[in-house]
Scaffold this active site. Structure first.
Site, mmCIF file in Angstrom:
data_model
loop_
_atom_site.group_PDB
_atom_site.id
_atom_site.type_symbol
_atom_site.label_atom_id
_atom_site.label_comp_id
_atom_site.label_asym_id
_atom_site.label_seq_id
_atom_site.Cartn_x
_atom_site.Cartn_y
_atom_site.Cartn_z
ATOM 1 N N VAL A 20 59.172 -40.920 15.549
ATOM 2 C CA VAL A 20 59.631 -39.528 15.477
ATOM 3 C C VAL A 20 58.490 -38.518 15.644
ATOM 4 O O VAL A 20 58.572 -37.387 15.162
ATOM 5 C CB VAL A 20 60.451 -39.249 14.184
ATOM 6 C CG1 VAL A 20 61.778 -40.002 14.218
ATOM 7 C CG2 VAL A 20 59.672 -39.618 12.925
ATOM 8 N N TYR A 50 53.328 -35.486 11.337
ATOM 9 C CA TYR A 50 54.513 -35.118 12.134
ATOM 10 C C TYR A 50 55.352 -34.065 11.393
ATOM 11 O O TYR A 50 56.231 -33.447 11.987
ATOM 12 C CB TYR A 50 55.397 -36.341 12.434
ATOM 13 C CG TYR A 50 54.719 -37.493 13.140
ATOM 14 C CD1 TYR A 50 53.434 -37.369 13.680
ATOM 15 C CD2 TYR A 50 55.356 -38.726 13.264
ATOM 16 C CE1 TYR A 50 52.813 -38.442 14.301
ATOM 17 C CE2 TYR A 50 54.734 -39.800 13.906
ATOM 18 C CZ TYR A 50 53.460 -39.651 14.405
ATOM 19 O OH TYR A 50 52.857 -40.727 15.014
ATOM 20 N N HIS A 108 45.822 -42.609 9.541
ATOM 21 C CA HIS A 108 46.236 -42.136 10.873
ATOM 22 C C HIS A 108 45.065 -42.090 11.854
ATOM 23 O O HIS A 108 45.231 -42.354 13.054
ATOM 24 C CB HIS A 108 46.858 -40.736 10.730
ATOM 25 C CG HIS A 108 47.786 -40.362 11.831
ATOM 26 N ND1 HIS A 108 48.850 -39.523 11.648
ATOM 27 C CD2 HIS A 108 47.822 -40.695 13.139
ATOM 28 C CE1 HIS A 108 49.497 -39.367 12.795
ATOM 29 N NE2 HIS A 108 48.888 -40.061 13.720
ATOM 30 N N SER A 136 45.347 -46.869 12.071
ATOM 31 C CA SER A 136 45.762 -46.375 13.377
ATOM 32 C C SER A 136 44.562 -45.719 14.063
ATOM 33 O O SER A 136 43.781 -45.017 13.405
ATOM 34 C CB SER A 136 46.885 -45.352 13.171
ATOM 35 O OG SER A 136 47.204 -44.741 14.395
ATOM 36 N N ASN A 239 67.339 -48.473 24.553
ATOM 37 C CA ASN A 239 66.048 -49.015 24.128
ATOM 38 C C ASN A 239 66.204 -50.201 23.174
ATOM 39 O O ASN A 239 65.396 -51.127 23.170
ATOM 40 C CB ASN A 239 65.212 -47.917 23.455
ATOM 41 C CG ASN A 239 64.851 -46.801 24.425
ATOM 42 O OD1 ASN A 239 65.071 -46.925 25.626
ATOM 43 N ND2 ASN A 239 64.314 -45.710 23.919
#
Ligand SMILES: NC(=O)c1ccc[n+]([C@@H]2O[C@H](COP(=O)([O-])OP(=O)(O)OC[C@H]3O[C@@H](n4cnc5c(N)ncnc54)[C@H](OP(=O)(O)O)[C@@H]3O)[C@@H](O)[C@H]2O)c1
Length: 283
Positions: A20, A50, A108, A136, A239
């Site tokens: 998202v 986000y 992140h 990440s 998907n």
């Protein structure tokens, strides 16, 4: 039947999810997550950055799907890194998500006091607030620095990964830690040049699938975890409809041959660090 991967800590993650990133907080995120859960998707990838964790949490709650059947990943932003600081940030995350635990919590970005943050993340696992932890965008030598310092080795490494940029070097570097790649930009952030490659068109015709489905199936068979982003319910169904066919070894090799070092996100480490600046998401 959708597939699951057993992580290095023994937990089982649904290999397919919904991302998202860039989906606005509120109705857009709420509806996208509800739509995904309705069709059977059981994994949502969000992040504090986000700024839509509240809508993710609300949709998970309202969906009626038992919490333990849904995998929720979120990510800490560098201003939240540091012993003590990260513990407080995790508590705020739980509040925003409206949940008792996070399935997977990631660092992140590879900036700031990531070693201090990792200590708090390990404590959060022990306290039952987080099930699995990972990283990440750690692609520099900071990857080994963190993995060596860690008592609990990262379960996943989330990085840009698609047929043009397959991360083979990184996959080798994380093998010894039992870490698995999660692919961001799995369909090249929607890049038409990638999606319309001849090999995908040919295989799409053979299997009665779309080019995007072929790319996503390739990820699944490569053993990486994917969460393409879409708010279009038709794309979402498409998907997710990739578990009823299998690419042959030769077809997998043909797709592997597309690897050409082309990234869609091209900032250097220094540019990224400068770009972060003082920006951080609101609580
Ligand atoms: N850790 C990180 O730093 C990081 C960075 C980037 C992304 N991520 C994660 O990775 C997820 C995916 O990355 P992304 O969203 O940037 O890129 P992506 O999933 O590779 O591509 C998304 C684009 O593809 C389009 N699309 C999706 N399904 C399609 C289909 N079936 N046919 C045609 N077009 C389709 C979407 O448009 P429509 O909405 O029109 O379908 C959207 O424009 C993010 O949501 C986020 O969770 C993480």
């Amino acid at each position: 039947m959708q597939t699951y991967i057993t992580l290095n800590d023994g937990t089982k993650i649904p290999q397919f999810g919904l991302g998202v990133y860039q989906v606005p907080e509120g109705e857009a995120t709420y509806n996208a997550v509800l739509d995904a859960l309705k069709i059977g998707v059981r994994h949502i990838d969000t992040a504090h950055a986000y700024q839509n964790e509240r809508s993710v949490g609300k949709a998970v709650k309202d969906s009626g799907v038992p919490r333990e059947e849904v995998w929720v990943t979120t990510k800490l932003w560098p201003h939240e890194y540091g012993e003590g600081k990260t513990a407080a940030a995790i508590d705020k995350m739980l509040e925003r998500l409206g949940t008792d635990y996070i399935d997977l919590l990631l660092l992140h970005q590879q900036f700031g006091d990531y070693l201090g943050a990792w200590k708090d993340m390990e404590k959060a696992v022990k306290a039952g607030k987080v099930k699995s932890i990972g990283i990440s965008n750690f692609e520099s030598e900071r990857l080994e620095e963190l993995c060596e310092a860690a008592t609990m080795k990262p379960s996943v490494l989330q990085v840009e990964c698609h047929p043009y940029y397959q991360q083979n070097g990184l996959k080798k570097r994380i093998e010894k830690y039992g870490t698995v790649i999660e692919s961001w930009y799995p369909i090249g952030h929607g890049d038409k040049g990638l999606i319309n490659e001849n090999v995908f068109t040919k295989l799409a015709q053979k299997y009665g699938k779309s080019n995007v489905q072929i790319i996503l199936r390739w990820h699944i068979q490569e053993g990486t975890i994917v969460f393409p982003r879409t708010t279009n319910p038709q794309h979402m169904k498409e998907n997710f409809d990739i578990f009823d066919f299998e690419l042959t070894a030769d077809e997998m090799a043909e797709i592997r041959a597309l690897d050409c070092g082309k990234r869609f996100f091209n900032m250097t480490l220094a540019e990224q660090e400068a770009n972060l600046g003082a920006w951080h998401p609101a609580d």
